[in-house]
Design a protein around this motif. Sequence first.
Motif, PDB file in Angstrom:
ATOM      1  N   UNK A 161       0.826  -1.206   0.000  1.00 45.70           N
ATOM      2  CA  UNK A 161       0.000   0.000   0.000  1.00 45.70           C
ATOM      3  C   UNK A 161       0.864   1.261   0.000  1.00 45.70           C
ATOM      4  N   UNK A 162       1.949   1.244   0.771  1.00 44.30           N
ATOM      5  CA  UNK A 162       2.842   2.400   0.807  1.00 44.30           C
ATOM      6  C   UNK A 162       3.489   2.621  -0.557  1.00 44.30           C
ATOM      7  N   UNK A 163       3.927   1.558  -1.193  1.00 38.21           N
ATOM      8  CA  UNK A 163       4.542   1.671  -2.519  1.00 38.21           C
ATOM      9  C   UNK A 163       3.522   2.199  -3.520  1.00 38.21           C
ATOM     10  N   UNK A 164       2.305   1.701  -3.443  1.00 37.06           N
ATOM     11  CA  UNK A 164       1.242   2.154  -4.343  1.00 37.06           C
ATOM     12  C   UNK A 164       0.995   3.658  -4.175  1.00 37.06           C
ATOM     13  N   UNK A 165       0.970   4.134  -2.939  1.00 33.47           N
ATOM     14  CA  UNK A 165       0.768   5.559  -2.676  1.00 33.47           C
ATOM     15  C   UNK A 165       1.919   6.395  -3.229  1.00 33.47           C
ATOM     16  N   UNK A 166       3.144   5.925  -3.079  1.00 39.77           N
ATOM     17  CA  UNK A 166       4.300   6.651  -3.599  1.00 39.77           C
ATOM     18  C   UNK A 166       4.230   6.744  -5.119  1.00 39.77           C
ATOM     19  N   UNK A 167       3.883   5.656  -5.772  1.00 38.89           N
ATOM     20  CA  UNK A 167       3.769   5.656  -7.236  1.00 38.89           C
ATOM     21  C   UNK A 167       2.699   6.648  -7.676  1.00 38.89           C
ATOM     22  N   UNK A 168       1.562   6.668  -6.992  1.00 44.68           N
ATOM     23  CA  UNK A 168       0.498   7.616  -7.338  1.00 44.68           C
ATOM     24  C   UNK A 168       0.969   9.062  -7.203  1.00 44.68           C
ATOM     25  N   UNK A 169       1.697   9.361  -6.153  1.00 42.73           N
ATOM     26  CA  UNK A 169       2.217  10.717  -5.944  1.00 42.73           C
ATOM     27  C   UNK A 169       3.194  11.080  -7.062  1.00 42.73           C
TER      28      UNK A 169
END
Length: 86
Positions: free
Chosen positions: A20-28
């Motif tokens: 989930x953290x990686x997914x959020x970073x990619x979105x940003x």
Amino acid sequence: MTMEEVLVEWRKEEAEKTFEMIKEVVEVLVERNDIVKQKDCALFFDISVNTLKDWIRQGAPEIRLESGMPMYSKKSIKEWLLQHQK
């Protein structure tokens, strides 16, 4: 529940949190790099600047700054392309 089962469950939860953290970073990062100049937009879509200008004439979204400089949202243009696919 055995210690091994607890450990497996904990690892699963940690992996899900990490994902989930990686997914959020990619979105940003995608959002941060979404608005680009004309040349960069053309490079992103692997087209010429003239083709990009044709797309704009056909209705693709364009952002005009007060200075007159055109900017482009890669996300918006992708959405426009998907809406106009045959």
